[in-house]
Design an enzyme around this catalytic site. Sequence first.
Site, PDB file in Angstrom:
ATOM      1  N   HIS A  18      51.082  48.550  38.445  1.00 14.47           N
ATOM      2  CA  HIS A  18      51.090  49.841  39.003  1.00 14.47           C
ATOM      3  C   HIS A  18      50.510  50.584  40.264  1.00 14.47           C
ATOM      4  CE1 HIS A  18      46.550  49.455  39.338  1.00 14.47           C
ATOM      5  NE2 HIS A  18      46.514  49.177  38.363  1.00 14.47           N
ATOM      6  N   HIS A  21      48.600  48.456  42.637  1.00 18.80           N
ATOM      7  CA  HIS A  21      48.936  46.167  43.015  1.00 18.80           C
ATOM      8  C   HIS A  21      49.741  47.101  43.764  1.00 18.80           C
ATOM      9  CE1 HIS A  21      48.688  46.236  38.524  1.00 18.80           C
ATOM     10  NE2 HIS A  21      47.616  45.450  38.654  1.00 18.80           N
ATOM     11  N   CYS A 128      33.086  38.286  30.549  1.00 22.32           N
ATOM     12  CA  CYS A 128      34.096  38.929  29.943  1.00 22.32           C
ATOM     13  C   CYS A 128      35.978  38.834  30.268  1.00 22.32           C
ATOM     14  CB  CYS A 128      33.766  40.582  30.908  1.00 22.32           C
ATOM     15  SG  CYS A 128      34.902  41.646  31.366  1.00 22.32           S
ATOM     16  N   CYS A 131      37.995  40.678  33.227  1.00 22.73           N
ATOM     17  CA  CYS A 131      38.225  39.944  34.680  1.00 22.73           C
ATOM     18  C   CYS A 131      38.269  38.563  34.561  1.00 22.73           C
ATOM     19  CB  CYS A 131      36.329  40.159  34.711  1.00 22.73           C
ATOM     20  SG  CYS A 131      35.644  42.230  35.450  1.00 22.73           S
ATOM     21  N   CYS A 145      30.858  45.163  30.208  1.00 24.32           N
ATOM     22  CA  CYS A 145      30.661  44.720  31.936  1.00 24.32           C
ATOM     23  C   CYS A 145      31.029  45.932  32.112  1.00 24.32           C
ATOM     24  CB  CYS A 145      32.228  44.348  31.701  1.00 24.32           C
ATOM     25  SG  CYS A 145      32.986  44.548  33.173  1.00 24.32           S
ATOM     26  N   HIS A 148      34.755  46.725  32.816  1.00 21.59           N
ATOM     27  CA  HIS A 148      35.667  47.076  31.021  1.00 21.59           C
ATOM     28  C   HIS A 148      34.979  47.789  30.310  1.00 21.59           C
ATOM     29  CE1 HIS A 148      37.647  44.054  33.324  1.00 21.59           C
ATOM     30  NE2 HIS A 148      39.194  44.862  33.508  1.00 21.59           N
ATOM     31  N   LYS A 294      39.298  57.336  37.581  1.00 14.69           N
ATOM     32  CA  LYS A 294      39.775  56.154  37.558  1.00 14.69           C
ATOM     33  C   LYS A 294      41.061  55.150  37.004  1.00 14.69           C
ATOM     34  CE  LYS A 294      37.817  50.612  36.455  1.00 14.69           C
ATOM     35  NZ  LYS A 294      38.656  50.597  35.337  1.00 14.69           N
ATOM     36  N   LYS A 297      45.035  53.370  31.203  1.00 14.69           N
ATOM     37  CA  LYS A 297      46.159  53.497  30.061  1.00 14.69           C
ATOM     38  C   LYS A 297      45.666  55.203  29.412  1.00 14.69           C
ATOM     39  CE  LYS A 297      49.640  50.176  29.467  1.00 14.69           C
ATOM     40  NZ  LYS A 297      49.922  48.998  28.520  1.00 14.69           N
TER      41      LYS A 297
HETATM   42  N1  MSP Z   1      44.418  37.799  38.771  1.00 16.08           N
HETATM   43  C1  MSP Z   1      43.513  37.983  39.876  1.00 16.08           C
HETATM   44  C2  MSP Z   1      43.366  38.340  40.833  1.00 16.08           C
HETATM   45  C3  MSP Z   1      43.809  36.321  41.502  1.00 16.08           C
HETATM   46  S1  MSP Z   1      44.122  36.273  43.262  1.00 16.08           S
HETATM   47  C4  MSP Z   1      44.403  34.320  43.718  1.00 16.08           C
HETATM   48  C5  MSP Z   1      43.499  39.756  39.835  1.00 16.08           C
HETATM   49  N2  MSP Z   1      44.780  40.558  39.141  1.00 16.08           N
HETATM   50  S2  MSP Z   1      44.854  41.646  38.825  1.00 16.08           S
HETATM   51  O1  MSP Z   1      46.730  42.441  38.638  1.00 16.08           O
HETATM   52  O2  MSP Z   1      44.090  42.352  38.276  1.00 16.08           O
HETATM   53  O3  MSP Z   1      44.614  42.750  40.733  1.00 16.08           O
HETATM   54  C6  MSP Z   1      43.904  43.252  41.586  1.00 16.08           C
HETATM   55  C7  MSP Z   1      44.560  43.837  42.757  1.00 16.08           C
HETATM   56  O4  MSP Z   1      45.065  44.538  42.284  1.00 16.08           O
HETATM   57  C8  MSP Z   1      42.961  44.531  43.371  1.00 16.08           C
HETATM   58  O5  MSP Z   1      42.339  43.401  43.856  1.00 16.08           O
HETATM   59  C9  MSP Z   1      43.805  45.638  44.101  1.00 16.08           C
HETATM   60  O6  MSP Z   1      44.411  44.451  45.469  1.00 16.08           O
HETATM   61  C10 MSP Z   1      44.985  45.484  43.249  1.00 16.08           C
HETATM   62  N3  MSP Z   1      44.435  46.566  42.309  1.00 16.08           N
HETATM   63  C11 MSP Z   1      44.957  47.150  41.293  1.00 16.08           C
HETATM   64  N4  MSP Z   1      43.999  48.151  40.946  1.00 16.08           N
HETATM   65  C12 MSP Z   1      43.859  48.709  41.921  1.00 16.08           C
HETATM   66  C13 MSP Z   1      43.475  50.221  42.425  1.00 16.08           C
HETATM   67  N5  MSP Z   1      42.928  51.472  41.912  1.00 16.08           N
HETATM   68  N6  MSP Z   1      42.661  50.665  43.584  1.00 16.08           N
HETATM   69  C14 MSP Z   1      43.327  49.420  45.156  1.00 16.08           C
HETATM   70  N7  MSP Z   1      43.714  47.993  44.808  1.00 16.08           N
HETATM   71  C15 MSP Z   1      43.926  48.176  43.131  1.00 16.08           C
HETATM   72  O7  MSP Z   1      42.803  40.120  39.927  1.00 16.08           O
END
Ligand code: MSP
Length: 474
Positions: A18, A21, A128, A131, A145, A148, A294, A297
């Site tokens: 999304h 990312h 969790c 997380c 959590c 979540h 936030k 989905k």
């Molecule tokens: N797999 C772990 C990361 C391991 S790194 C060694 C993880 N993955 S995640 O898919 O949950 O991605 C988290 C990251 O996605 C956040 O740290 C950020 O970089 C990005 N974001 C996800 N949602 C976001 C927002 N709503 N806003 C900004 N960044 C966001 O955690």
Amino acid sequence: MKKFYITTPIYYVNDKPHVGHAYTTLVADVFARYYRNTLGGENVFFLTGTDEHGQKIAEAAVTAGKSPQEFTDEVAGQFQKAWELLNISHDHFFRTTDKRHINLVQEILQSLYDNGYIYKGAYKGLYCVGCERYILPDEADENRCPLHPNKTLDEREEENYFLKLSELAPEVLRMLEEDRYRVLPVEKKNEILAKVRAGVKDISISRTGVPWGIPLPWDQEHTVYVWIDALFNYYTATKFLSGREHFWPADVHLLAKDILWFHAFIWEALLHAVGLELPKIVFAHGFFTVDGQKMSKSIGNVIDPAMLVERYGVDGARYLLVSAFPFGNDGDISLARFDEKYNADLANGIGNLASRVAKLCEKVGLGGFSMSDAEEVDGRIAEAFARVSPDEALSYIWERVTELDKRINEDAPWKLEGKSLSEVLRMYVCRLIGIARDCSPFMPLSSQRLIDVFTADAITKPDGLFARLEKKTQ
Ligand code: MSP
């Protein structure tokens, strides 16, 4: 020779990418492109990828009716496609299911075990799955959590292997205090310092009953805790990809604040135990919400990066995301505001400016400019990049766009003729080539397009550069 190694988190493949990312990945791309321009391509290494092991992914695969490998292949493919669409220029797409990574993680953990950093113990706590970590009682909100709230926490008791984090903590704390690795923004560093000073316990680094993971070499009943497996990606990539070894340590790890603790303390403790150099900067940006809520989905407000590309074009989407709010802060995005900003800054801004100037040049038959005619690089841009402030760098470029627009209105070149007209036009073109050059990390395709227009033998008015958005119903 100076080198620059930048990473994004590796994203969980339980769901498709999304815009959250996309935000981190896009900013990393802007940095990688900027440093390639200034240091040379071979001195930059930009790594992104996917985190594919663990219970959360295994459960998502079951729900999708697929094997974990089939499922992760599919979702990792969706991430790769999204990055292609956004013109992301990573040097390698990392997957934790890569055999070369698996072998290296096993090797590293075996050495930590042999060196006495790992021991077997029992863990009891609230887990969790969202997380993929234990939640401490004071973090839980009515047994849920905070990130979540729609899932219940599992009460778990299991035998795990532990890392002696408490023993490593004082030395890592000292290194953070001395800025031997920097955690930014500085408020985030202070949060980590306070957390460490309040006391750190050993952490479990293995799981039983999670077969979708890397087996511990000395005890195959256990798999490596997914976070430990994931963090090592930043290092293992430099080991198994040829010619990349000298890129370690990372110059910048980019991530959002949700996963800062892992990146700003646990990771450094692991590296210190292994005897590896620490990253130079760990930068945590904020979280964004969509229309004040936030992204989720169930609320139905998840923004697909492909939709942004369709609506604003790839460079429009890139510009709007990077300039949405100061990097590091939380912020809200809304399509209505994006529409407005697109029209103001891109269609009526740089797009209109370029076509006004090109039209006048076409009329008088101007052309034959080259990159060396571009005005000098604004020194503030380099400073903004060094401060990890890409939005600021972009705002300096936009200051020049606005200034030039104003200057043209004041000069009223449509009233000029002959030498005085070609003189002002020359000045506009030199400025525009400079603006286009500086835009290239942010909007690579449009930047090239502008450069092509203004360095052509005969300048002609370009068509459809940031076409105005017609009013859309949302
Ligand atoms: N797999 C772990 C990361 C391991 S790194 C060694 C993880 N993955 S995640 O898919 O949950 O991605 C988290 C990251 O996605 C956040 O740290 C950020 O970089 C990005 N974001 C996800 N949602 C976001 C927002 N709503 N806003 C900004 N960044 C966001 O955690």
